[in-house]
Design a protein around this motif. Structure first.
Motif, PDB file in Angstrom:
ATOM      1  N   PRO A  79       0.839  -1.199   0.000  1.00 48.60           N
ATOM      2  CA  PRO A  79       0.000   0.000   0.000  1.00 48.60           C
ATOM      3  C   PRO A  79       0.872   1.247   0.000  1.00 48.60           C
ATOM      4  O   PRO A  79       2.104   1.152   0.141  1.00 48.60           O
ATOM      5  CB  PRO A  79      -0.771  -0.134   1.318  1.00 48.60           C
ATOM      6  CG  PRO A  79       0.164  -0.879   2.214  1.00 48.60           C
ATOM      7  CD  PRO A  79       0.881  -1.857   1.313  1.00 48.60           C
ATOM      8  N   PRO A  80       0.288   2.415  -0.144  1.00 51.74           N
ATOM      9  CA  PRO A  80       1.078   3.658  -0.074  1.00 51.74           C
ATOM     10  C   PRO A  80       1.710   3.834   1.303  1.00 51.74           C
ATOM     11  O   PRO A  80       1.257   3.260   2.300  1.00 51.74           O
ATOM     12  CB  PRO A  80       0.035   4.748  -0.336  1.00 51.74           C
ATOM     13  CG  PRO A  80      -1.092   4.056  -1.026  1.00 51.74           C
ATOM     14  CD  PRO A  80      -1.116   2.671  -0.472  1.00 51.74           C
ATOM     15  N   VAL A  83       8.309  12.308 -11.531  1.00 52.96           N
ATOM     16  CA  VAL A  83       8.878  11.439 -12.556  1.00 52.96           C
ATOM     17  C   VAL A  83      10.357  11.210 -12.333  1.00 52.96           C
ATOM     18  O   VAL A  83      10.836  10.088 -12.363  1.00 52.96           O
ATOM     19  CB  VAL A  83       8.619  12.045 -13.957  1.00 52.96           C
ATOM     20  CG1 VAL A  83       9.339  11.227 -15.020  1.00 52.96           C
ATOM     21  CG2 VAL A  83       7.134  12.075 -14.243  1.00 52.96           C
ATOM     22  N   ASN A  84      11.119  12.280 -12.121  1.00 48.81           N
ATOM     23  CA  ASN A  84      12.556  12.125 -11.941  1.00 48.81           C
ATOM     24  C   ASN A  84      12.876  11.213 -10.771  1.00 48.81           C
ATOM     25  O   ASN A  84      13.740  10.359 -10.851  1.00 48.81           O
ATOM     26  CB  ASN A  84      13.214  13.497 -11.744  1.00 48.81           C
ATOM     27  CG  ASN A  84      13.206  14.311 -13.034  1.00 48.81           C
ATOM     28  OD1 ASN A  84      13.046  13.746 -14.106  1.00 48.81           O
ATOM     29  ND2 ASN A  84      13.363  15.608 -12.903  1.00 48.81           N
ATOM     30  N   SER A  85      12.165  11.410  -9.660  1.00 50.23           N
ATOM     31  CA  SER A  85      12.383  10.593  -8.477  1.00 50.23           C
ATOM     32  C   SER A  85      11.993   9.143  -8.750  1.00 50.23           C
ATOM     33  O   SER A  85      12.692   8.221  -8.352  1.00 50.23           O
ATOM     34  CB  SER A  85      11.576  11.147  -7.299  1.00 50.23           C
ATOM     35  OG  SER A  85      11.695  10.297  -6.185  1.00 50.23           O
ATOM     36  N   ALA A  86      10.878   8.943  -9.418  1.00 53.96           N
ATOM     37  CA  ALA A  86      10.408   7.590  -9.718  1.00 53.96           C
ATOM     38  C   ALA A  86      11.404   6.878 -10.626  1.00 53.96           C
ATOM     39  O   ALA A  86      11.714   5.700 -10.428  1.00 53.96           O
ATOM     40  CB  ALA A  86       9.019   7.641 -10.369  1.00 53.96           C
ATOM     41  N   SER A 137       4.361   5.395 -11.142  1.00 52.72           N
ATOM     42  CA  SER A 137       5.086   5.274  -9.873  1.00 52.72           C
ATOM     43  C   SER A 137       6.375   4.490 -10.112  1.00 52.72           C
ATOM     44  O   SER A 137       6.547   3.833 -11.141  1.00 52.72           O
ATOM     45  CB  SER A 137       4.232   4.531  -8.843  1.00 52.72           C
ATOM     46  OG  SER A 137       4.028   3.189  -9.255  1.00 52.72           O
ATOM     47  N   SER A 138       7.285   4.551  -9.141  1.00 46.86           N
ATOM     48  CA  SER A 138       8.536   3.794  -9.269  1.00 46.86           C
ATOM     49  C   SER A 138       8.255   2.296  -9.341  1.00 46.86           C
ATOM     50  O   SER A 138       8.915   1.567 -10.085  1.00 46.86           O
ATOM     51  CB  SER A 138       9.476   4.109  -8.096  1.00 46.86           C
ATOM     52  OG  SER A 138       8.865   3.811  -6.860  1.00 46.86           O
ATOM     53  N   ARG A 198       8.327  -2.660 -12.513  1.00 44.21           N
ATOM     54  CA  ARG A 198       7.592  -3.810 -13.047  1.00 44.21           C
ATOM     55  C   ARG A 198       7.726  -3.877 -14.565  1.00 44.21           C
ATOM     56  O   ARG A 198       8.044  -4.924 -15.145  1.00 44.21           O
ATOM     57  CB  ARG A 198       6.118  -3.726 -12.658  1.00 44.21           C
ATOM     58  CG  ARG A 198       5.302  -4.955 -13.044  1.00 44.21           C
ATOM     59  CD  ARG A 198       3.827  -4.745 -12.752  1.00 44.21           C
ATOM     60  NE  ARG A 198       3.229  -3.856 -13.728  1.00 44.21           N
ATOM     61  CZ  ARG A 198       2.783  -4.258 -14.926  1.00 44.21           C
ATOM     62  NH1 ARG A 198       2.880  -5.531 -15.280  1.00 44.21           N
ATOM     63  NH2 ARG A 198       2.237  -3.412 -15.767  1.00 44.21           N
ATOM     64  N   ARG A 199       7.502  -2.744 -15.225  1.00 42.68           N
ATOM     65  CA  ARG A 199       7.563  -2.737 -16.690  1.00 42.68           C
ATOM     66  C   ARG A 199       8.995  -2.944 -17.192  1.00 42.68           C
ATOM     67  O   ARG A 199       9.204  -3.613 -18.210  1.00 42.68           O
ATOM     68  CB  ARG A 199       6.993  -1.417 -17.221  1.00 42.68           C
ATOM     69  CG  ARG A 199       5.500  -1.252 -16.949  1.00 42.68           C
ATOM     70  CD  ARG A 199       4.925  -0.066 -17.696  1.00 42.68           C
ATOM     71  NE  ARG A 199       3.517   0.141 -17.355  1.00 42.68           N
ATOM     72  CZ  ARG A 199       2.709   0.960 -18.018  1.00 42.68           C
ATOM     73  NH1 ARG A 199       3.166   1.658 -19.046  1.00 42.68           N
ATOM     74  NH2 ARG A 199       1.453   1.106 -17.639  1.00 42.68           N
TER      75      ARG A 199
END
Length: 202
Positions: free
Chosen positions: A39-40, A155-158, A189-190, A195-196
């Motif tokens: 979860p978050p 985005v950059n952090s992820a 999300s990261s 996953r991808r």
């Protein structure tokens, strides 16, 4: 032995996280297949755990399901397979995908995982074949995980978190960066990026 923890997810820095249990923060390392289902930060979660005690450290590993922990324990019993390689295997393939590889004696997916060459893959499949005869498979976890965005993240952090997680699993920095860069990261999300990226590499 610490077998299970229930607490608040305080920090999530793939593949590490901190679980706050009544004010005590437990640092755990988890496979990516567990990370996707967390979860978050700030919410409560229960994880099944395995404690590894070494001369220089006490390491705690967490798993969303008991089957994941059982697989981890089976893997680290094998000659030449330590916790790091076990997590890499479990991050690249979920439980049922790995079981299917073993039952079919298929090395193709295993050899794409860092640290696993053809000879190692063949040995792992032979050693695991009898152990997995009774294991039942269910639909792939990757099919059960939503493929869309899972909440806002910079985005950059992820992207940085995703690259860092792939490197920690044994991928070379260039491979990790290339895999993440090949994905349209907007709004992802990261966890979804990892996953991808893994699916694209395996």
């Amino acid at each position: 032995m610490i077998g299970r923890l229930r607490g608040t997810l305080a920090e999530k820095q793939p593949p590490h996280l901190i679980l706050d249990v009544n004010g005590l923060g437990y640092e755990l390392e988890v496979p990516m297949t567990t990370l996707y289902r967390l979860p978050p930060v700030g919410e409560t979660v229960t994880l099944h755990t395995h404690l590894v005690v070494r001369e220089d450290a006490q390491l705690l590993y967490g798993f969303y399901e008991k089957r994941e922990r059982e697989l981890f324990r089976e893997l680290i019993r094998l000659n030449g397979v330590g916790p790091k390689l076990a997590l890499a295997l479990m991050s690249g393939l979920d439980v049922d995908e790995l079981v299917r590889c073993v039952q079919a004696q298929d090395t193709s997916a295993l050899v794409k995982i860092p640290g696993v060459g053809k000879k190692t893959a063949e040995r792992l499949l032979v050693e695991l074949k009898d152990r997995f005869k009774a294991w039942q498979t269910t639909p792939s976890m990757f099919e059960l995980v939503p493929s869309g965005p899972q909440g806002p993240a910079p985005v950059n952090s992820a992207e940085a978190d995703a690259v860092s997680a792939l490197i920690s699993l044994g991928y070379k920095p260039q491979e990790a960066s290339r895999a993440v860069a090949a994905i349209d990261a907007k709004g992802l999300s990261s966890e979804e990026l990892i996953r991808r990226s893994l699916k694209g590499m395996i």
